[in-house]
Design a protein around this motif. Sequence first.
Motif, PDB file in Angstrom:
ATOM      1  N   GLY A 173       4.169   8.367  -2.629  1.00 18.92           N
ATOM      2  CA  GLY A 173       5.129   9.450  -2.799  1.00 18.92           C
ATOM      3  C   GLY A 173       5.970   9.720  -1.577  1.00 18.92           C
ATOM      4  N   ILE A 174       6.242   8.673  -0.764  1.00 12.71           N
ATOM      5  CA  ILE A 174       7.033   8.853   0.458  1.00 12.71           C
ATOM      6  C   ILE A 174       8.370   8.121   0.369  1.00 12.71           C
ATOM      7  CG2 ILE A 174       5.068   9.285   1.958  1.00 12.71           C
ATOM      8  CD1 ILE A 174       5.099   6.369   2.794  1.00 12.71           C
ATOM      9  N   GLY A 175       8.772   7.768  -0.856  1.00 10.36           N
ATOM     10  CA  GLY A 175      10.065   7.120  -1.044  1.00 10.36           C
ATOM     11  C   GLY A 175      10.051   5.620  -0.902  1.00 10.36           C
ATOM     12  N   ALA A 176       8.871   5.006  -0.785  1.00  8.78           N
ATOM     13  CA  ALA A 176       8.790   3.551  -0.599  1.00  8.78           C
ATOM     14  C   ALA A 176       9.205   2.824  -1.867  1.00  8.78           C
ATOM     15  CB  ALA A 176       7.378   3.150  -0.205  1.00  8.78           C
ATOM     16  N   ASP A 177       9.980   1.742  -1.696  1.00  8.63           N
ATOM     17  CA  ASP A 177      10.426   0.961  -2.853  1.00  8.63           C
ATOM     18  C   ASP A 177      10.375  -0.547  -2.600  1.00  8.63           C
ATOM     19  OD1 ASP A 177      12.563   0.657  -1.122  1.00  8.63           O
ATOM     20  OD2 ASP A 177      14.028   1.668  -2.408  1.00  8.63           O
ATOM     21  N   GLY A 178       9.607  -0.996  -1.630  1.00  8.10           N
ATOM     22  CA  GLY A 178       9.475  -2.423  -1.338  1.00  8.10           C
ATOM     23  C   GLY A 178       8.776  -2.597   0.004  1.00  8.10           C
ATOM     24  N   LEU A 179       8.554  -3.814   0.448  1.00  6.32           N
ATOM     25  CA  LEU A 179       9.024  -5.068  -0.110  1.00  6.32           C
ATOM     26  C   LEU A 179       7.870  -6.050  -0.296  1.00  6.32           C
ATOM     27  CD1 LEU A 179      12.092  -5.318   2.226  1.00  6.32           C
ATOM     28  CD2 LEU A 179      12.312  -5.396  -0.222  1.00  6.32           C
ATOM     29  N   LYS A 180       7.164  -6.466   0.803  1.00  5.85           N
ATOM     30  CA  LYS A 180       6.221  -7.578   0.652  1.00  5.85           C
ATOM     31  C   LYS A 180       5.119  -7.520   1.717  1.00  5.85           C
ATOM     32  CE  LYS A 180       4.913 -11.292  -1.452  1.00  5.85           C
ATOM     33  NZ  LYS A 180       3.527 -10.908  -1.079  1.00  5.85           N
ATOM     34  N   THR A 181       3.887  -7.740   1.254  1.00  8.77           N
ATOM     35  CA  THR A 181       2.758  -7.864   2.170  1.00  8.77           C
ATOM     36  C   THR A 181       2.529  -9.327   2.530  1.00  8.77           C
ATOM     37  OG1 THR A 181       1.209  -8.058   0.333  1.00  8.77           O
ATOM     38  CG2 THR A 181       1.598  -5.843   1.217  1.00  8.77           C
ATOM     39  N   GLY A 182       1.679  -9.544   3.531  1.00  8.71           N
ATOM     40  CA  GLY A 182       1.283 -10.898   3.892  1.00  8.71           C
ATOM     41  C   GLY A 182      -0.054 -10.882   4.608  1.00  8.71           C
TER      42      GLY A 182
ATOM     43  N   PRO B  92       0.791  -1.238   0.000  1.00 12.01           N
ATOM     44  CA  PRO B  92       0.000   0.000   0.000  1.00 12.01           C
ATOM     45  C   PRO B  92       0.821   1.284   0.000  1.00 12.01           C
ATOM     46  CG  PRO B  92       0.067  -0.912   2.204  1.00 12.01           C
ATOM     47  CD  PRO B  92       0.764  -1.912   1.315  1.00 12.01           C
ATOM     48  N   ILE B  93       2.126   1.214   0.253  1.00 11.75           N
ATOM     49  CA  ILE B  93       2.898   2.450   0.375  1.00 11.75           C
ATOM     50  C   ILE B  93       3.663   2.818  -0.894  1.00 11.75           C
ATOM     51  CG2 ILE B  93       3.133   2.260   2.872  1.00 11.75           C
ATOM     52  CD1 ILE B  93       5.964   1.187   2.468  1.00 11.75           C
ATOM     53  N   LEU B  94       3.593   1.967  -1.922  1.00  7.06           N
ATOM     54  CA  LEU B  94       4.399   2.222  -3.119  1.00  7.06           C
ATOM     55  C   LEU B  94       3.940   3.459  -3.881  1.00  7.06           C
ATOM     56  CD1 LEU B  94       5.000  -1.361  -4.583  1.00  7.06           C
ATOM     57  CD2 LEU B  94       6.599   0.074  -3.301  1.00  7.06           C
ATOM     58  N   LYS B  95       2.664   3.793  -3.798  1.00  4.81           N
ATOM     59  CA  LYS B  95       2.132   4.909  -4.584  1.00  4.81           C
ATOM     60  C   LYS B  95       1.889   6.169  -3.763  1.00  4.81           C
ATOM     61  CE  LYS B  95      -0.205   2.019  -8.042  1.00  4.81           C
ATOM     62  NZ  LYS B  95      -1.498   1.710  -8.709  1.00  4.81           N
TER      63      LYS B  95
ATOM     64  N   VAL C 189      15.031   3.569   5.651  1.00  7.38           N
ATOM     65  CA  VAL C 189      14.413   2.940   6.806  1.00  7.38           C
ATOM     66  C   VAL C 189      13.750   1.649   6.358  1.00  7.38           C
ATOM     67  CG1 VAL C 189      12.523   3.132   8.471  1.00  7.38           C
ATOM     68  CG2 VAL C 189      14.065   5.065   8.112  1.00  7.38           C
ATOM     69  N   ILE C 190      13.917   0.589   7.144  1.00  7.43           N
ATOM     70  CA  ILE C 190      13.279  -0.702   6.902  1.00  7.43           C
ATOM     71  C   ILE C 190      12.396  -1.011   8.104  1.00  7.43           C
ATOM     72  CG2 ILE C 190      13.704  -3.202   6.722  1.00  7.43           C
ATOM     73  CD1 ILE C 190      16.352  -2.508   5.331  1.00  7.43           C
ATOM     74  N   PHE C 191      11.231  -1.612   7.852  1.00  7.34           N
ATOM     75  CA  PHE C 191      10.357  -1.977   8.968  1.00  7.34           C
ATOM     76  C   PHE C 191       9.597  -3.250   8.647  1.00  7.34           C
ATOM     77  CE2 PHE C 191       7.779   0.669   6.210  1.00  7.34           C
ATOM     78  CZ  PHE C 191       6.542   0.043   6.194  1.00  7.34           C
ATOM     79  N   ALA C 192       9.166  -3.920   9.698  1.00  8.96           N
ATOM     80  CA  ALA C 192       8.315  -5.104   9.572  1.00  8.96           C
ATOM     81  C   ALA C 192       7.232  -5.021  10.629  1.00  8.96           C
ATOM     82  CB  ALA C 192       9.131  -6.382   9.746  1.00  8.96           C
ATOM     83  N   ILE C 193       5.990  -5.221  10.209  1.00 10.63           N
ATOM     84  CA  ILE C 193       4.858  -5.232  11.140  1.00 10.63           C
ATOM     85  C   ILE C 193       4.007  -6.462  10.853  1.00 10.63           C
ATOM     86  CG2 ILE C 193       4.687  -2.777  11.669  1.00 10.63           C
ATOM     87  CD1 ILE C 193       2.757  -2.436   9.359  1.00 10.63           C
ATOM     88  N   THR C 194       3.437  -7.039  11.902  1.00  9.98           N
ATOM     89  CA  THR C 194       2.620  -8.241  11.754  1.00  9.98           C
ATOM     90  C   THR C 194       1.341  -8.113  12.580  1.00  9.98           C
ATOM     91  OG1 THR C 194       3.466  -9.505  13.663  1.00  9.98           O
ATOM     92  CG2 THR C 194       4.775  -9.582  11.631  1.00  9.98           C
ATOM     93  N   GLY C 195       0.331  -8.924  12.214  1.00  8.96           N
ATOM     94  CA  GLY C 195      -0.835  -9.103  13.057  1.00  8.96           C
ATOM     95  C   GLY C 195      -1.819  -7.964  13.109  1.00  8.96           C
ATOM     96  N   LEU C 196      -1.899  -7.148  12.057  1.00 11.97           N
ATOM     97  CA  LEU C 196      -2.890  -6.070  12.039  1.00 11.97           C
ATOM     98  C   LEU C 196      -4.247  -6.600  11.583  1.00 11.97           C
ATOM     99  CD1 LEU C 196      -0.411  -3.439  10.756  1.00 11.97           C
ATOM    100  CD2 LEU C 196      -1.803  -3.148  12.811  1.00 11.97           C
ATOM    101  N   PRO C 197      -5.344  -5.919  11.958  1.00 15.88           N
ATOM    102  CA  PRO C 197      -6.676  -6.500  11.758  1.00 15.88           C
ATOM    103  C   PRO C 197      -7.262  -6.342  10.357  1.00 15.88           C
ATOM    104  CG  PRO C 197      -6.857  -4.434  12.938  1.00 15.88           C
ATOM    105  CD  PRO C 197      -5.392  -4.728  12.821  1.00 15.88           C
ATOM    106  N   SER C 198      -6.705  -5.464   9.514  1.00 14.74           N
ATOM    107  CA  SER C 198      -7.322  -5.231   8.205  1.00 14.74           C
ATOM    108  C   SER C 198      -6.307  -4.637   7.233  1.00 14.74           C
ATOM    109  CB  SER C 198      -8.510  -4.276   8.335  1.00 14.74           C
ATOM    110  OG  SER C 198      -8.053  -2.978   8.688  1.00 14.74           O
ATOM    111  N   GLU C 199      -6.662  -4.651   5.946  1.00 18.14           N
ATOM    112  CA  GLU C 199      -5.823  -4.003   4.937  1.00 18.14           C
ATOM    113  C   GLU C 199      -5.684  -2.515   5.226  1.00 18.14           C
ATOM    114  OE1 GLU C 199      -5.763  -5.199   0.544  1.00 18.14           O
ATOM    115  OE2 GLU C 199      -7.775  -5.808   1.185  1.00 18.14           O
ATOM    116  N   THR C 200      -6.775  -1.898   5.617  1.00 19.78           N
ATOM    117  CA  THR C 200      -6.746  -0.465   5.905  1.00 19.78           C
ATOM    118  C   THR C 200      -5.818  -0.163   7.075  1.00 19.78           C
ATOM    119  OG1 THR C 200      -8.998  -0.169   5.082  1.00 19.78           O
ATOM    120  CG2 THR C 200      -8.155   1.520   6.562  1.00 19.78           C
ATOM    121  N   ALA C 201      -5.913  -0.961   8.124  1.00 19.37           N
ATOM    122  CA  ALA C 201      -5.040  -0.759   9.286  1.00 19.37           C
ATOM    123  C   ALA C 201      -3.584  -0.936   8.896  1.00 19.37           C
ATOM    124  CB  ALA C 201      -5.421  -1.734  10.395  1.00 19.37           C
ATOM    125  N   ARG C 202      -3.300  -1.928   8.049  1.00 20.72           N
ATOM    126  CA  ARG C 202      -1.915  -2.153   7.585  1.00 20.72           C
ATOM    127  C   ARG C 202      -1.405  -0.955   6.803  1.00 20.72           C
ATOM    128  NH1 ARG C 202      -1.131  -7.292   3.901  1.00 20.72           N
ATOM    129  NH2 ARG C 202      -2.476  -6.098   2.506  1.00 20.72           N
TER     130      ARG C 202
END
Length: 381
Positions: free
Chosen positions: A210-219, A205-208, A239-252
């Motif tokens: 305009g905040i410099g995002a260039d990857g990587l993978k959803t789940g 969701p962050i690729l479009k 900056v690299i980050f990983a987040i897990t266990g969110l309740p919805s696509e919107t929340a992610r």
Amino acid sequence: MRAFLLRLLALTMLAAPVQAFETNARTAWIYDVATGTVLMDKDADQPVPPASMSKLMTIYMLFEALENGRLRLDDTLPVSTKAWQMGGSKMFVEPRDNPTVEQLIKGIIVLSGNDACVVVAEGLAGTEEAFARQMTERGRALGLKNSTFRNSTGWPDAEHRMSAEDLGLLALRLIEDFPQYYGDFALTEFRYMDRVPSNRFNRNPILKLGIGADGLKTGHTQEAGYGLVGSAVQDGRRVIFAITGLPSETARAEEAERIVNWAFRQFTMKQLVPAGETVVEAPVWLGTQPRIALTTAAGANVLIPAGAEDDVKVEAIYETPIPAPIAKGDRLGQLVVTVPGARDAITPLIAAQDVPEAGFAGRMKGAVMQLGKKAMTAAGL
């Protein structure tokens, strides 16, 4: 010899301290690449279901196969019945197809194709089970301490687990080890043979934004919730980050955007010591010159919380005097940068030049001078 500590600098910031990042993610890990600073850690070493984010390990092993010549981008791999029948996210390959490695890479990264992962796993190891064992073994070698793989896709399995930290570290390895292939992670769409025209968009969701995002993978699976391994670059800082266990696509999507904005707005990078600049001159024992310049190979950078009312301390620590001979590049101490509330940033201090051992006359002169100092100390002078 005695340890010598030199305080070089104290920076005083004059506003409110940085606000800690609060997240609803089950686990989270945020990392600044340039300084090696962990900005936030929420149960990041806890093994959790990674869902499709574990496809990053399949991609890593595929990139390694390209790097070592086992495969080429234009090689084709056969599609088995097992691969064709995979459920979930698909590239929609069929048994009569012979997709190229390049197509499979994009099918995994952009379309999150479970079928593409199985094609790769069988092509590299014969069976997906054998490939999963190789994934676990290779992951351990890469330092993924909390990762166990039971398949190539992230399909639900009670023993298929990764931690947020491992996901972030794997992302870092992909970025640093395979810059020639990493650009595919920024692709927003890919169409495979126009078989299912609507199946072409990247879910990141962050690729479009305009905040410099260039990857990587959803789940996403029911057990894992919604997760994302992301990376963004602004003004040359990644900056690299990983987040897990969110309740919805919107929340992610909202959480990922918040993380990127927080990481870049709440911290600024300051170069405290340029590469090659003398940090301190240290005394030399029985060398051809009395002092040696200590420097750093790559300079010293530090992240400073924006508006933090704290002292940033920079200290050079080394043994003194330093005995000759000394070779240029020898590690002789360390530069320690302390930012309250963060881990110390430690940079090796190295010799800026060679200092040979003094000849007999020089050693005698040094010994006499040292004896003289001891005598004066004993006499209270």
